[in-house]
Design a protein around this motif. Structure first.
Motif, PDB file in Angstrom:
ATOM      1  N   ARG A   1      42.152  35.174  16.010  1.00 31.56           N
ATOM      2  CA  ARG A   1      42.235  33.773  15.632  1.00 31.56           C
ATOM      3  C   ARG A   1      43.629  33.247  15.931  1.00 31.56           C
ATOM      4  NH1 ARG A   1      39.397  33.698   9.685  1.00 31.56           N
ATOM      5  NH2 ARG A   1      40.041  31.503   9.742  1.00 31.56           N
ATOM      6  N   GLY A   2      43.745  31.946  16.027  1.00 33.43           N
ATOM      7  CA  GLY A   2      45.024  31.340  16.383  1.00 33.43           C
ATOM      8  C   GLY A   2      46.128  31.729  15.416  1.00 33.43           C
ATOM      9  N   ARG A   3      47.194  32.309  15.921  1.00 31.89           N
ATOM     10  CA  ARG A   3      48.298  32.768  15.083  1.00 31.89           C
ATOM     11  C   ARG A   3      49.347  31.678  14.836  1.00 31.89           C
ATOM     12  NH1 ARG A   3      45.026  36.233  13.929  1.00 31.89           N
ATOM     13  NH2 ARG A   3      45.193  38.443  14.460  1.00 31.89           N
ATOM     14  N   GLY A   4      49.115  30.491  15.396  1.00 31.03           N
ATOM     15  CA  GLY A   4      50.097  29.424  15.236  1.00 31.03           C
ATOM     16  C   GLY A   4      50.017  28.703  13.909  1.00 31.03           C
ATOM     17  N   GLY A   5      48.890  28.817  13.215  1.00 31.50           N
ATOM     18  CA  GLY A   5      48.779  28.151  11.931  1.00 31.50           C
ATOM     19  C   GLY A   5      47.370  27.802  11.533  1.00 31.50           C
ATOM     20  N   ALA A   6      46.573  27.285  12.476  1.00 29.78           N
ATOM     21  CA  ALA A   6      45.232  26.820  12.121  1.00 29.78           C
ATOM     22  C   ALA A   6      44.240  27.960  11.930  1.00 29.78           C
ATOM     23  CB  ALA A   6      44.726  25.864  13.198  1.00 29.78           C
ATOM     24  N   GLY A   7      44.456  29.082  12.598  1.00 29.47           N
ATOM     25  CA  GLY A   7      43.543  30.212  12.459  1.00 29.47           C
ATOM     26  C   GLY A   7      42.199  29.986  13.108  1.00 29.47           C
ATOM     27  N   PHE A   8      42.135  29.099  14.110  1.00 26.82           N
ATOM     28  CA  PHE A   8      40.875  28.811  14.789  1.00 26.82           C
ATOM     29  C   PHE A   8      40.504  29.978  15.710  1.00 26.82           C
ATOM     30  CE2 PHE A   8      38.186  26.837  18.060  1.00 26.82           C
ATOM     31  CZ  PHE A   8      37.278  26.150  17.253  1.00 26.82           C
ATOM     32  N   PRO A   9      39.236  30.394  15.740  1.00 30.31           N
ATOM     33  CA  PRO A   9      38.829  31.524  16.585  1.00 30.31           C
ATOM     34  C   PRO A   9      39.186  31.293  18.053  1.00 30.31           C
ATOM     35  CG  PRO A   9      37.098  31.007  15.020  1.00 30.31           C
ATOM     36  CD  PRO A   9      38.110  29.904  14.906  1.00 30.31           C
TER      37      PRO A   9
ATOM     38  N   ALA B   1      46.240  27.474  -0.141  1.00 32.68           N
ATOM     39  CA  ALA B   1      47.440  27.926   0.562  1.00 32.68           C
ATOM     40  C   ALA B   1      47.082  28.207   2.019  1.00 32.68           C
ATOM     41  CB  ALA B   1      48.003  29.176  -0.107  1.00 32.68           C
ATOM     42  N   LEU B   2      48.101  28.464   2.824  1.00 28.69           N
ATOM     43  CA  LEU B   2      47.920  28.669   4.253  1.00 28.69           C
ATOM     44  C   LEU B   2      48.616  29.945   4.700  1.00 28.69           C
ATOM     45  CD1 LEU B   2      49.176  25.103   5.236  1.00 28.69           C
ATOM     46  CD2 LEU B   2      46.768  25.751   5.159  1.00 28.69           C
ATOM     47  N   ILE B   3      48.016  30.650   5.664  1.00 27.09           N
ATOM     48  CA  ILE B   3      48.711  31.738   6.341  1.00 27.09           C
ATOM     49  C   ILE B   3      49.722  31.154   7.323  1.00 27.09           C
ATOM     50  CG2 ILE B   3      48.469  33.613   8.036  1.00 27.09           C
ATOM     51  CD1 ILE B   3      47.587  34.458   5.295  1.00 27.09           C
ATOM     52  N   GLY B   4      49.296  30.083   8.016  1.00 27.87           N
ATOM     53  CA  GLY B   4      50.181  29.446   8.988  1.00 27.87           C
ATOM     54  C   GLY B   4      50.630  30.425  10.052  1.00 27.87           C
ATOM     55  N   HIS B   5      51.902  30.350  10.393  1.00 28.93           N
ATOM     56  CA  HIS B   5      52.489  31.245  11.396  1.00 28.93           C
ATOM     57  C   HIS B   5      53.016  32.531  10.755  1.00 28.93           C
ATOM     58  CE1 HIS B   5      53.915  32.247  15.303  1.00 28.93           C
ATOM     59  NE2 HIS B   5      55.178  31.954  15.121  1.00 28.93           N
ATOM     60  N   ALA B   6      52.656  32.737   9.481  1.00 31.85           N
ATOM     61  CA  ALA B   6      53.008  33.942   8.716  1.00 31.85           C
ATOM     62  C   ALA B   6      54.498  34.070   8.457  1.00 31.85           C
ATOM     63  CB  ALA B   6      52.473  35.199   9.398  1.00 31.85           C
ATOM     64  N   GLY B   7      55.160  32.924   8.300  1.00 34.88           N
ATOM     65  CA  GLY B   7      56.546  32.954   7.844  1.00 34.88           C
ATOM     66  C   GLY B   7      56.565  32.956   6.328  1.00 34.88           C
ATOM     67  N   LEU B   8      57.354  33.846   5.732  1.00 34.54           N
ATOM     68  CA  LEU B   8      57.440  33.941   4.278  1.00 34.54           C
ATOM     69  C   LEU B   8      58.891  33.716   3.847  1.00 34.54           C
ATOM     70  CD1 LEU B   8      55.351  36.363   5.375  1.00 34.54           C
ATOM     71  CD2 LEU B   8      55.075  36.690   2.936  1.00 34.54           C
ATOM     72  N   THR B   9      59.099  32.726   2.980  1.00 30.13           N
ATOM     73  CA  THR B   9      60.440  32.438   2.478  1.00 30.13           C
ATOM     74  C   THR B   9      60.462  32.709   0.985  1.00 30.13           C
ATOM     75  OG1 THR B   9      60.662  30.706   4.161  1.00 30.13           O
ATOM     76  CG2 THR B   9      62.277  30.726   2.377  1.00 30.13           C
ATOM     77  N   VAL B  10      61.360  33.604   0.582  1.00 28.16           N
ATOM     78  CA  VAL B  10      61.413  34.084  -0.800  1.00 28.16           C
ATOM     79  C   VAL B  10      62.456  33.300  -1.610  1.00 28.16           C
ATOM     80  CG1 VAL B  10      61.790  36.105  -2.268  1.00 28.16           C
ATOM     81  CG2 VAL B  10      60.733  36.380   0.001  1.00 28.16           C
ATOM     82  N   PHE B  11      62.096  32.950  -2.850  1.00 30.95           N
ATOM     83  CA  PHE B  11      63.000  32.236  -3.751  1.00 30.95           C
ATOM     84  C   PHE B  11      63.102  33.001  -5.071  1.00 30.95           C
ATOM     85  CE2 PHE B  11      61.160  29.176  -0.887  1.00 30.95           C
ATOM     86  CZ  PHE B  11      62.213  28.342  -0.544  1.00 30.95           C
ATOM     87  N   ASP B  12      64.308  33.055  -5.639  1.00 31.92           N
ATOM     88  CA  ASP B  12      64.438  33.715  -6.942  1.00 31.92           C
ATOM     89  C   ASP B  12      64.295  32.679  -8.058  1.00 31.92           C
ATOM     90  OD1 ASP B  12      66.880  32.417  -7.360  1.00 31.92           O
ATOM     91  OD2 ASP B  12      68.104  34.204  -6.981  1.00 31.92           O
ATOM     92  N   ASP B  13      64.508  33.114  -9.311  1.00 33.06           N
ATOM     93  CA  ASP B  13      64.217  32.243 -10.457  1.00 33.06           C
ATOM     94  C   ASP B  13      65.228  31.121 -10.664  1.00 33.06           C
ATOM     95  OD1 ASP B  13      66.329  33.779 -11.331  1.00 33.06           O
ATOM     96  OD2 ASP B  13      65.370  34.443 -13.189  1.00 33.06           O
ATOM     97  N   SER B  14      66.211  31.023  -9.789  1.00 38.06           N
ATOM     98  CA  SER B  14      67.157  29.903  -9.889  1.00 38.06           C
ATOM     99  C   SER B  14      66.687  28.696  -9.082  1.00 38.06           C
ATOM    100  CB  SER B  14      68.547  30.336  -9.403  1.00 38.06           C
ATOM    101  OG  SER B  14      68.521  30.637  -8.014  1.00 38.06           O
TER     102      SER B  14
END
Length: 506
Positions: A142-150, A400-413
């Protein structure tokens, strides 16, 4: 002595060029002959610049290397990490698309062939277009750019369309913050993208392709341009692909820095020399795309995943993953995290495992508050959602979305109200202006969030209504997906919105 030092942009940003100069100087001082190969990155960004020395047992890694510590490459020392392939972070991955990245010289076609390159294309030239399309369809890609279309459905549409000319377009306008998979593959293994595009051309009957690369990627543009020239000279591209008599040519085009040109129809307008604005659909690009001809527009990783599918078979690729999310996904882990980088793994891992085990937790040492998945338009997931398997349908069920599979982590601040405001402001700045919900809605969204920040809790229902309008009324994903980060922040972290209102009231 053979030494590998990445030419990857991240490695360069962390001092790789100074390390190369210092290593050459140290080798000259010792009278040691050194052959330095500029490979791509292995993806362990926190260890860059990662220097590898070839030994009879395998490559030995040193990192993060500094110019002052290059003597350790010759003598050993605390920066020695042991055999690269034995590093747990690398060893636990399932590398299919990125199998060669960080291992080969990116611009050596001989090196590419020696590591399995062109096997998929060699099989494809002996197949009919319909057979290739079926193989890709059966793989579940499936499309790895964000939409996940076959991918197979898109290719079949173009294959079945009657036209005197068809096109393949690689969308390398990787504008999402915290994503770098496209850049890494183009800088570290450009021939895999070229091979994937050539296979796509053979599949649908296209003889011309374009790689549309964002202007902020000068290293990728340089490497891809040289790789296309090499592939053309060596008969991988041109009038007779691998001597098959079937033609396919490639051209590199540079974007002008508009985020919205990551949307396929805006990209096509830009490629045609027009202003990058969204086109209304229908007609679909698969039927009326570049120059009004049938066009396959796929993300870089989608196309770069095709060679392994053709080489090893659809069943092999489909054997990884879960549900309708087949194959592997290159996770791009960034933000407040100890071990940021690219990690290719089969679908199905939980976000908790990704952040805590692979990423090593937050760099600050504080608890994780939220992880934004899918770039600036992706939802913020809260800890109670961290055990959901990483898959398209699984995340869709959580808004939620898989999108391009970028993950940005945030702490409790992290202040989630400010992050929600950023999402609206980002949309307002990057909007192409074509549709009212996005163009005006994002501006009103910033104003509404500011009202909430000043203590006007009555503006919260207005924000919810505005997001519903943007989601259902926008022409493309920019306006349509901006509500994901805004509403997820509001839904999962209400205290960050109400607390602000209470403080202002007091």
């Amino acid at each position: 002595m053979k030494v590998y030092i990445p030419r990857d942009a991240a490695a360069k940003a962390l001092g790789a060029e100074d390390v190369v100069a210092a290593l050459r100087a140290e080798a000259a001082r010792r009278g040691v002959e050194v052959s330095i190969i500029r490979n791509g990155s292995r993806g362990m960004v926190w260890l860059e610049p990662l220097v590898e020395v070839e030994t009879p047992e395998g490559r030995v890694a040193f990192g993060p290397m500094t110019p002052a510590a290059v003597a350790q490459v010759f003598d050993g020392g605390p920066l020695s990490l042991g055999l690269t392939e034995d590093l747990p972070w690398l060893k636990a991955q399932t590398r299919l698309t990125f199998a060669r990245c960080g291992i080969i010289d990116p611009l050596s076609l001989a090196d590419y062939r020696a590591h399995g390159g062109l096997e998929g294309l060699a099989k494809a030239v002996a197949m009919t277009g319909a057979e290739i399309v079926n193989e890709v369809s059966q793989s579940g890609l499936r499309g790895r750019g964000g939409a996940g279309f076959p991918t197979g459905i898109k290719w079949k549409t173009v294959h079945d369309a009657a036209a005197p000319q068809k096109y393949i377009v690689a969308n390398a306008d990787e504008g999402d913050s915290g994503t770098f998979a496209d850049r890494m593959i183009m800088e570290g293994d450009p021939f895999v993208l070229i091979e994937g595009m050539a296979i796509a051309g053979l599949a649908v009957g296209a003889t011309k392709g374009f790689v549309y690369i964002r202007s902020e990627y000068p290293d990728a543009i340089e490497v891809m341009t040289e790789a296309v020239a090499i592939a053309t000279r060596e008969g991988v591209l041109g009038a007779s692909v691998l001597g098959s008599g079937k033609a396919f040519d490639l051209e590199i085009r540079t974007g002008a820095g508009a985020y919205v040109c990551g949307e396929e129809t805006s990209l096509l307008n830009s490629l045609e020399g027009k202003r990058g604005t969204v086109r209304a659909k229908p007609p679909l690009p698969a039927l009326q795309g570049f120059m009004n001809r049938p066009t396959v527009v796929n993300n870089v990783i989608s196309l770069a995943s095709v060679p392994v599918i053709l080489a090893k078979g659809a069943a092999f690729y489909a054997g990884f993953g879960l549900g309708r999310s087949r194959g592997t996904i290159p996770l791009q882990i960034a933000g407040n995290v100890k071990q940021g980088g690219l990690y290719e793994i089969a679908f199905g891992l939980s976000l908790r495992e990704i952040v805590q085990q692979i990423g090593g937790g937050t760099a600050s040492g504080r608890p994780v508050k939220a992880v934004q998945v899918g770039g600036p338009l992706g939802a913020y997931l809260a800890p109670h959602q961290f055990d959901i398997p990483f898959g398209y349908e699984e995340y869709s069920g959580q808004n939620a979305l898989i999108g391009h599979a970028g993950l940005t982590v945030f702490d409790d601040s992290a202040d989630m109200l400010k992050l929600a405001r950023f999402a609206m402001e980002f949309c307002a700045i990057e909007s192409c202006g074509k549709c009212t919900p996005c163009r005006i809605g994002a501006v009103r969204g910033v104003e509404t969030i500011d009202r909430i920040g000043r203590g006007d809790a009555a503006a919260i229902p207005l924000l919810t209504d505005l997001c519903d309008t943007m989601k259902s009324g926008s022409l493309c994903a920019l306006g349509g997906f901006t509500p994901y980060p805004v509403m997820s922040a509001l839904t999962h972290f209400p205290d960050d919105f109400s607390a602000t209102a209470k403080e202002a009231a007091e």
